[in-house]
Design an enzyme around this catalytic site. Structure first.
Site, PDB file in Angstrom:
ATOM      1  CG  ASN A  37      -2.131   0.851   1.092  1.00  0.00           C
ATOM      2  OD1 ASN A  37      -2.374   1.405   0.029  1.00  0.00           O
ATOM      3  ND2 ASN A  37      -2.924   0.951   2.148  1.00  0.00           N
ATOM      4  CG  HIS A 122     -12.012  -3.400  10.365  1.00  0.00           C
ATOM      5  ND1 HIS A 122     -11.005  -2.556   9.996  1.00  0.00           N
ATOM      6  CD2 HIS A 122     -11.429  -4.601  10.586  1.00  0.00           C
ATOM      7  CE1 HIS A 122      -9.851  -3.223   9.981  1.00  0.00           C
ATOM      8  NE2 HIS A 122     -10.096  -4.464  10.327  1.00  0.00           N
ATOM      9  NE  ARG A 147      -9.602  -2.287  13.377  1.00  0.00           N
ATOM     10  CZ  ARG A 147      -8.696  -1.686  12.602  1.00  0.00           C
ATOM     11  NH1 ARG A 147      -7.489  -2.201  12.460  1.00  0.00           N
ATOM     12  NH2 ARG A 147      -8.979  -0.586  11.947  1.00  0.00           N
ATOM     13  CE1 TYR A 159      -5.242   2.411  11.129  1.00  0.00           C
ATOM     14  CE2 TYR A 159      -6.175   1.258  13.024  1.00  0.00           C
ATOM     15  CZ  TYR A 159      -5.747   1.262  11.704  1.00  0.00           C
ATOM     16  OH  TYR A 159      -5.869   0.128  10.957  1.00  0.00           O
ATOM     17  CG  ASP A 210      -4.534  -1.634  14.742  1.00  0.00           C
ATOM     18  OD1 ASP A 210      -3.478  -1.421  15.365  1.00  0.00           O
ATOM     19  OD2 ASP A 210      -4.577  -1.857  13.510  1.00  0.00           O
ATOM     20  CG  HIS A 212      -2.251   1.822  12.983  1.00  0.00           C
ATOM     21  ND1 HIS A 212      -1.672   2.674  12.081  1.00  0.00           N
ATOM     22  CD2 HIS A 212      -2.637   0.740  12.266  1.00  0.00           C
ATOM     23  CE1 HIS A 212      -1.690   2.131  10.879  1.00  0.00           C
ATOM     24  NE2 HIS A 212      -2.279   0.963  10.961  1.00  0.00           N
ATOM     25  CD  GLU A 236      -3.828  -4.974  14.655  1.00  0.00           C
ATOM     26  OE1 GLU A 236      -4.989  -5.418  14.827  1.00  0.00           O
ATOM     27  OE2 GLU A 236      -3.430  -4.548  13.569  1.00  0.00           O
ATOM     28  CD  GLU A 262      -1.172  -3.795  10.530  1.00  0.00           C
ATOM     29  OE1 GLU A 262      -2.196  -4.367  10.928  1.00  0.00           O
ATOM     30  OE2 GLU A 262      -1.150  -2.609  10.165  1.00  0.00           O
ATOM     31  NE  ARG A 283      -2.722  -7.667  13.318  1.00  0.00           N
ATOM     32  CZ  ARG A 283      -3.544  -7.688  12.262  1.00  0.00           C
ATOM     33  NH1 ARG A 283      -4.251  -8.756  11.983  1.00  0.00           N
ATOM     34  NH2 ARG A 283      -3.650  -6.628  11.496  1.00  0.00           N
ATOM     35  CG  HIS A 312      -2.500  -6.998   7.691  1.00  0.00           C
ATOM     36  ND1 HIS A 312      -1.619  -6.348   6.863  1.00  0.00           N
ATOM     37  CD2 HIS A 312      -3.430  -6.085   8.023  1.00  0.00           C
ATOM     38  CE1 HIS A 312      -1.996  -5.088   6.706  1.00  0.00           C
ATOM     39  NE2 HIS A 312      -3.094  -4.903   7.405  1.00  0.00           N
ATOM     40  CG  ASP A 316      -3.806  -2.331   2.730  1.00  0.00           C
ATOM     41  OD1 ASP A 316      -4.644  -2.150   3.622  1.00  0.00           O
ATOM     42  OD2 ASP A 316      -2.644  -2.687   2.951  1.00  0.00           O
ATOM     43  CD  GLU A 339      -7.328  -6.589   9.627  1.00  0.00           C
ATOM     44  OE1 GLU A 339      -6.150  -6.917   9.390  1.00  0.00           O
ATOM     45  OE2 GLU A 339      -7.676  -5.414   9.854  1.00  0.00           O
ATOM     46  CD1 TRP A 402      -2.082   7.786  10.273  1.00  0.00           C
ATOM     47  CD2 TRP A 402      -1.592   5.827   9.297  1.00  0.00           C
ATOM     48  NE1 TRP A 402      -3.254   7.250   9.818  1.00  0.00           N
ATOM     49  CE2 TRP A 402      -2.988   6.038   9.224  1.00  0.00           C
ATOM     50  CE3 TRP A 402      -1.067   4.658   8.763  1.00  0.00           C
ATOM     51  CZ2 TRP A 402      -3.863   5.129   8.610  1.00  0.00           C
ATOM     52  CZ3 TRP A 402      -1.921   3.755   8.167  1.00  0.00           C
ATOM     53  CH2 TRP A 402      -3.304   4.003   8.091  1.00  0.00           C
TER      54      TRP A 402
HETATM   55  O1  KDG Z   1      -1.888  -0.311   4.550  1.00  0.00           O
HETATM   56  C1  KDG Z   1      -2.019  -0.135   5.923  1.00  0.00           C
HETATM   57  C2  KDG Z   1      -3.189  -0.932   6.447  1.00  0.00           C
HETATM   58  O2  KDG Z   1      -3.121  -2.245   5.999  1.00  0.00           O
HETATM   59  C3  KDG Z   1      -3.247  -0.913   7.952  1.00  0.00           C
HETATM   60  O3  KDG Z   1      -3.348   0.410   8.419  1.00  0.00           O
HETATM   61  C4  KDG Z   1      -4.442  -1.715   8.425  1.00  0.00           C
HETATM   62  O4  KDG Z   1      -3.621  -1.706  10.653  1.00  0.00           O
HETATM   63  C5  KDG Z   1      -4.325  -2.188   9.804  1.00  0.00           C
HETATM   64  C6  KDG Z   1      -5.137  -3.358  10.170  1.00  0.00           C
HETATM   65  O5  KDG Z   1      -4.974  -3.830  11.284  1.00  0.00           O
HETATM   66  O6  KDG Z   1      -5.921  -3.798   9.349  1.00  0.00           O
HETATM   67 MG    MG Z   2      -3.317  -3.105  12.268  1.00  0.00          MG
END
Ligand code: KDG
Ligand code: MG
Length: 402
Positions: A37, A122, A147, A159, A210, A212, A236, A262, A283, A312, A316, A339, A402
């Site tokens: 991605n 999600h 989630r 996020y 998550d 992140h 996560e 991931e 993951r 994961h 994407d 997921e 991020w």
């Molecule tokens: O490309 C980035 C995403 O795959 C990511 O932000 C998604 O954190 C993610 C998740 O747990 O699905």
């Molecule tokens: Mg994630």
């Protein structure tokens, strides 16, 4: 059975996907996801310029040998671009092997270890109420695990809260969108979110969250403690994992289960985390961790330490990755969860697939190979649309994760 042609297909049916298609001299073909991605073209170049010429004329049945050729033979090891490219080749070759045997890939791996693959969906919303309502909708759709991510007052672009509900898509602009992160506000907010969700939906549903990569280890420890009453399935990416040792502190302070991986591309990214039992779920998935061939090594190591898988599966990752991951999930002895972010209708049309969802579980289907194909004519109607992931800054302008 020799490899006759290798083609990289880039398409954007709502979002960008890179797909590798390998065709053999016996007319069989296989596909593999190669999507990274926001950095798609790097993998396209790697495959077209450096991998495809090596593959022509090779015996397509020698999956392991080709994996080793691409891994060792490049001299330069690991890294997301290389491992995504290898994953695409590996997936396409497993697809071909399945087709040539007339068997779904999970049968080649050793057969089904379970009847279906439990997935988590999600739920996200602008605030706590909206997110909790959304969790309810997922439960109504049959999901056993959800989630939950919510907008946070005072945090611009928290996020996991996207434009759409069904097809949340963070890569939203040609240049990265800037979001504003505030750890203190988040740490006060997160327990309130899960308090309301548990109050409204009870103890029966598995809840995931998550972080992140946004917290330091000590902050992650505090969050883990404050979420303990809500019995999460996992927390996560609570802190960045380049330093695997960092999880020791989090682990020593909380019983909230930890998931990470991931963005890992190799077993070496998680070796210490697994061997020291610092996590509960790994993951890594097919497309970014070197394909089925490498992922099963990671899972094998994890099994020794009672660490389970949790691949994961964001949007994407293309249906070609999802299909391959589901065969892996159905087989892998130490499966945890998968997921599942549903793709758009356009994506599902470009990638016809045999997998299906029912009552909280996905099944890869019985089609030979990975059970996913690409409609090249349709794919050509959706040209590449460069998009990058957002970035996060603190209120004083400092770059954050991020
Ligand atoms: O490309 C980035 C995403 O795959 C990511 O932000 C998604 O954190 C993610 C998740 O747990 O699905
Ligand atoms: Mg994630």
């Amino acid at each position: 059975m020799k490899i006759e042609s290798v083609k990289v297909i880039v398409t954007c049916p709502g979002r960008n996907f890179v797909t590798l298609k390998i065709v053999t001299d016996q007319g069989l073909h296989g596909i593999g996801d190669a999507t990274l991605n926001g950095r798609e073209k790097a993998v396209v170049a790697y495959l077209e310029d450096h991998v495809a010429p090596l593959l022509i004329g090779k015996d397509a049945s020698r999956i392991e040998d080709i994996w080793q050729l691409l891994y060792r033979g490049a001299y330069w090891r690991r890294g997301p671009v290389k491992m995504t490219a290898i994953a695409a080749v590996d997936t396409a070759l497993w697809d071909i092997k399945g087709k040539s045997a007339g068997m779904p890939v999970y049968q080649l791996l050793g057969g089904a270890s379970r009847d279906g693959v439990m997935v988590y969906g999600h739920a996200n919303g602008a605030d706590i109420q909206e997110t909790s309502d959304e969790v309810g909708r997922y439960i109504e759709m049959g999901y056993k695990a959800v989630r939950a991510q919510s907008g946070i007052p005072g945090v611009k672009g928290a996020y996991g809260v996207g434009r759409g509900k069904l097809h949340y898509e963070p890569a939203d602009a040609t240049l990265p969108t800037e979001t504003l992160w505030n750890t203190a506000t988040y740490l006060n907010f997160a327990p309130k979110l899960f308090d309301q969700i548990r109050n409204e939906h009870g103890a029966g549903v598995e809840l995931l969250h998550d972080v992140h990569h946004r917290l330091t280890p000590i902050e992650a420890a505090r969050l883990g403690q404050s979420l303990e009453p809500y019995r999460l399935f996992w927390m996560e990416d609570c802190t960045p994992a380049e330093n695997q040792e960092a999880f020791r502190l989090v682990r020593s302070k909380t019983t909230t289960p930890l998931a990470v991986g991931e963005i890992f591309s190799s077993i070496y990214d998680c070796k210490d985390l697994i061997q020291n039992q610092l996590i509960d779920y790994i993951r890594a998935t097919v497309v970014h961790a070197g394909g089925i061939t490498h992922l099963r090594q990671i899972a094998g190591l994890a099994a020794l330490y009672q660490v389970r898988t949790g691949c994961h599966g964001a949007t994407d990752l293309s249906p070609a990755c999802m299909g391959a991951a589901l065969h892996f999930d159905l087989w892998v002895p130490n499966f945890g969860i998968q997921e599942y972010m549903r793709h758009t209708t356009e994506t599902d049309e470009v990638f016809p697939h045999a997998y299906s969802f029912s009552d909280g579980y996905l099944h890869p289907g019985e089609a030979p190979g990975i059970g996913v194909d690409i409609d090249e004519e349709l794919a050509a109607k959706f040209p590449y649309d460069p998009k990058q992931l957002p970035i996060a800054r603190l209120s004083d302008g400092t770059m954050w994760n991020w």
